[in-house]
Write an enzyme that holds these catalytic residues in place. Structure first.
Site, PDB file in Angstrom:
ATOM      1  N   GLU A 192       0.110   8.571  11.509  1.00  0.00           N
ATOM      2  CA  GLU A 192      -1.310   7.935  11.457  1.00  0.00           C
ATOM      3  C   GLU A 192      -2.361   8.971  12.351  1.00  0.00           C
ATOM      4  O   GLU A 192      -3.372   8.447  12.595  1.00  0.00           O
ATOM      5  CB  GLU A 192      -1.185   6.871  12.360  1.00  0.00           C
ATOM      6  CG  GLU A 192      -0.706   5.615  11.144  1.00  0.00           C
ATOM      7  CD  GLU A 192      -0.451   4.224  11.691  1.00  0.00           C
ATOM      8  OE1 GLU A 192      -0.356   4.124  12.965  1.00  0.00           O
ATOM      9  OE2 GLU A 192      -0.958   3.329  10.908  1.00  0.00           O
ATOM     10  N   TYR A 219      -7.463   7.345 -17.971  1.00  0.00           N
ATOM     11  CA  TYR A 219      -8.287   8.270 -17.262  1.00  0.00           C
ATOM     12  C   TYR A 219      -8.425   9.651 -17.546  1.00  0.00           C
ATOM     13  O   TYR A 219      -7.500  10.201 -18.076  1.00  0.00           O
ATOM     14  CB  TYR A 219      -7.912   8.300 -15.440  1.00  0.00           C
ATOM     15  CG  TYR A 219      -7.648   7.210 -14.975  1.00  0.00           C
ATOM     16  CD1 TYR A 219      -8.268   5.980 -15.294  1.00  0.00           C
ATOM     17  CD2 TYR A 219      -6.829   6.939 -13.752  1.00  0.00           C
ATOM     18  CE1 TYR A 219      -7.928   4.613 -14.913  1.00  0.00           C
ATOM     19  CE2 TYR A 219      -6.818   5.695 -13.209  1.00  0.00           C
ATOM     20  CZ  TYR A 219      -7.281   4.756 -13.499  1.00  0.00           C
ATOM     21  OH  TYR A 219      -6.973   3.378 -13.118  1.00  0.00           O
ATOM     22  N   ASP A 272      -5.104   2.153   1.706  1.00  0.00           N
ATOM     23  CA  ASP A 272      -5.318   1.506   2.968  1.00  0.00           C
ATOM     24  C   ASP A 272      -5.842   2.780   3.858  1.00  0.00           C
ATOM     25  O   ASP A 272      -6.748   2.257   4.824  1.00  0.00           O
ATOM     26  CB  ASP A 272      -4.045   0.512   3.716  1.00  0.00           C
ATOM     27  CG  ASP A 272      -2.757   1.406   3.831  1.00  0.00           C
ATOM     28  OD1 ASP A 272      -2.829   2.614   3.178  1.00  0.00           O
ATOM     29  OD2 ASP A 272      -2.173   1.336   4.475  1.00  0.00           O
ATOM     30  N   HIS A 332       0.914  -1.042   0.030  1.00  0.00           N
ATOM     31  CA  HIS A 332       0.246  -0.020   0.243  1.00  0.00           C
ATOM     32  C   HIS A 332       0.845   1.278  -0.070  1.00  0.00           C
ATOM     33  O   HIS A 332       1.041   1.775   1.049  1.00  0.00           O
ATOM     34  CB  HIS A 332      -0.978  -0.076   1.078  1.00  0.00           C
ATOM     35  CG  HIS A 332      -2.342  -0.685   0.794  1.00  0.00           C
ATOM     36  ND1 HIS A 332      -3.246   0.037   0.012  1.00  0.00           N
ATOM     37  CD2 HIS A 332      -2.618  -1.767   1.441  1.00  0.00           C
ATOM     38  CE1 HIS A 332      -4.036  -0.964   0.041  1.00  0.00           C
ATOM     39  NE2 HIS A 332      -4.178  -1.817   0.914  1.00  0.00           N
TER      40      HIS A 332
END
Ligand code: NI
Length: 393
Positions: A373, A299, A106, A101
């Protein structure tokens, strides 16, 4: 409402940091997000949120507040990982060799799960419906977003706005950044084979030299951008691979080129494809060669609805303070969020995850990418706040 969301985001952040650790340790490549999808489903079930499966691994949940029809807002997270071997020494390091990841998907998934839990818990405190979109395959054509749209993700009910969050490793934790208008480029892949006629390098007159043709072509293709595109309109062409020949005294039969073409204007984008085809065909044939040119259309560019972006910035300012909300730069990177923003008003914004003191500065798509985090609490909170409060017609 804001205070309630802030309180719950703080309370639940540790739980979703754990979810992120699990996802980080068990990354799955694009369109193979089977275990990730199961985890998302299991989490939604545990909160009591109904969902359906789309495009095999996509999960689309619905949370209804009071007066469910009054406003409908979609929140999107992507779930796939990249073919990169992780080099971080962390307890939740990827357990899958060669998969990581490394783009923070995630984190996006964990933040949206956290927001879902809060929105569901507070569903008597807000009006409307929130559609949760956990999508597969952001990193690889054709893009999970395009598959979900084909399967009707933007219908029944049709959202009037969609938000997507992306981690930003160049922005400090605690901050967010926004931009209205065009924010990311379209990305098309080029695959070119130039066929000549090989032979002895000392006898070029008996050959058609595909290496010389390729050299002219590479330079000429750059002129399409520099002479045909409006300089105010960002666009870039990079030839990124050139393969042909094996030794010093042999002219090869063919040369293969690969490259990428990016633009921020859909009209120019398709005009450029035509110009490239014409120039490549004419130039190669004028030199006696033949060409196979494949433009794999990827895209579209990402367009942030100006008014929706303004509104999102206001909400973010209320949530983290005006001085923590910045304007983000345009990027020539691509995102399949562009498919949603072609269909309905969208806002794709950035969540700061950098922390220099903790040594967390690596860019996305690198083997040492990670996040601070503490950003997860902010990510959960802002998604819940946007989902419950934005009214956009
Ligand atoms: Ni990404």
């Amino acid at each position: 409402m804001l205070d309630k969301i802030k309180g719950l985001a703080k309370k639940y952040a540790p739980e979703f940091i754990e979810v992120r650790h699990h996802l980080h340790a068990h990354p799955e490549l694009s369109y193979q997000e089977f275990e990730t999808s199961k985890l998302v489903q299991q989490q939604l079930r545990s909160f009591g949120i109904d969902y359906e499966i789309k495009a095999e691994t996509g999960v689309v949940g619905l949370i209804k507040g009071k007066n469910a029809d009054r406003r409908i807002v979609a929140l999107r997270a992507d779930m796939d990982a990249l073919p990169i071997t992780e080099e971080n020494n962390i307890p939740y390091k990827s357990k899958i060799d060669g998969v990581m990841h490394a783009c923070g998907h995630d984190v996006h998934t964990s933040c949206l799960l956290g927001a879902a839990k809060i929105l569901n818990e507070l569903r008597n405190d807000w009006e409307g419906t929130v559609k949760l979109i956990f999508q597969p395959g952001e990193e690889k054509n054709p893009g999970g977003a395009s598959l979900l749209i084909k399967e009707g993700v933007l219908e029944n009910p049709k959202p009037s706005a969609i938000f997507g969050l992306h981690v930003h490793p160049g922005l400090n934790t605690g901050k967010m950044s926004f931009r209205g208008g065009k924010v990311m480029a379209s990305a098309d892949e080029l695959y070119i084979t130039i066929k000549g006629k090989g032979g002895h390098a000392a006898s070029p007159h008996l050959c058609i030299d595909p290496i010389l043709i390729a050299s002219h072509l590479i330079i000429s293709l750059q002129q399409i951008i520099s002479r045909n595109n409006n300089p105010h309109n960002p666009s870039v062409l990079s030839i990124t691979a050139i393969n042909g020949g094996t030794t010093t005294n042999v002219i090869p039969d063919e040369v293969k080129l690969k490259g990428t073409f990016r633009a921020m204007n859909e009209e120019w984008r398709f005009k450029a494809h035509e110009l490239m085809r014409k120039m490549a065909t004419d130039l190669v044939s004028s030199m006696g060669g033949k060409i196979d040119l494949l433009i794999d259309v990827g895209y579209p560019s990402v367009y942030n609805n100006e008014a929706l972006n303004e509104l999102a910035m206001e909400k973010a300012s209320e949530f983290i303070g005006k001085n923590n909300v910045e304007e983000t730069e345009k990027r020539m990177g691509a995102e399949d969020f562009g498919y949603y923003s072609q269909q309905i008003p969208g806002c794709f914004f950035r969540l700061g995850v950098m922390n220099k003191e903790k040594g967390i500065t690596s860019g996305v798509h690198t083997p040492t990418f990670n996040i601070d985090e503490s950003a997860i609490e902010t990510g959960i909170g802002i998604m819940a706040y946007l989902g419950s409060s934005v009214v956009f017609k």
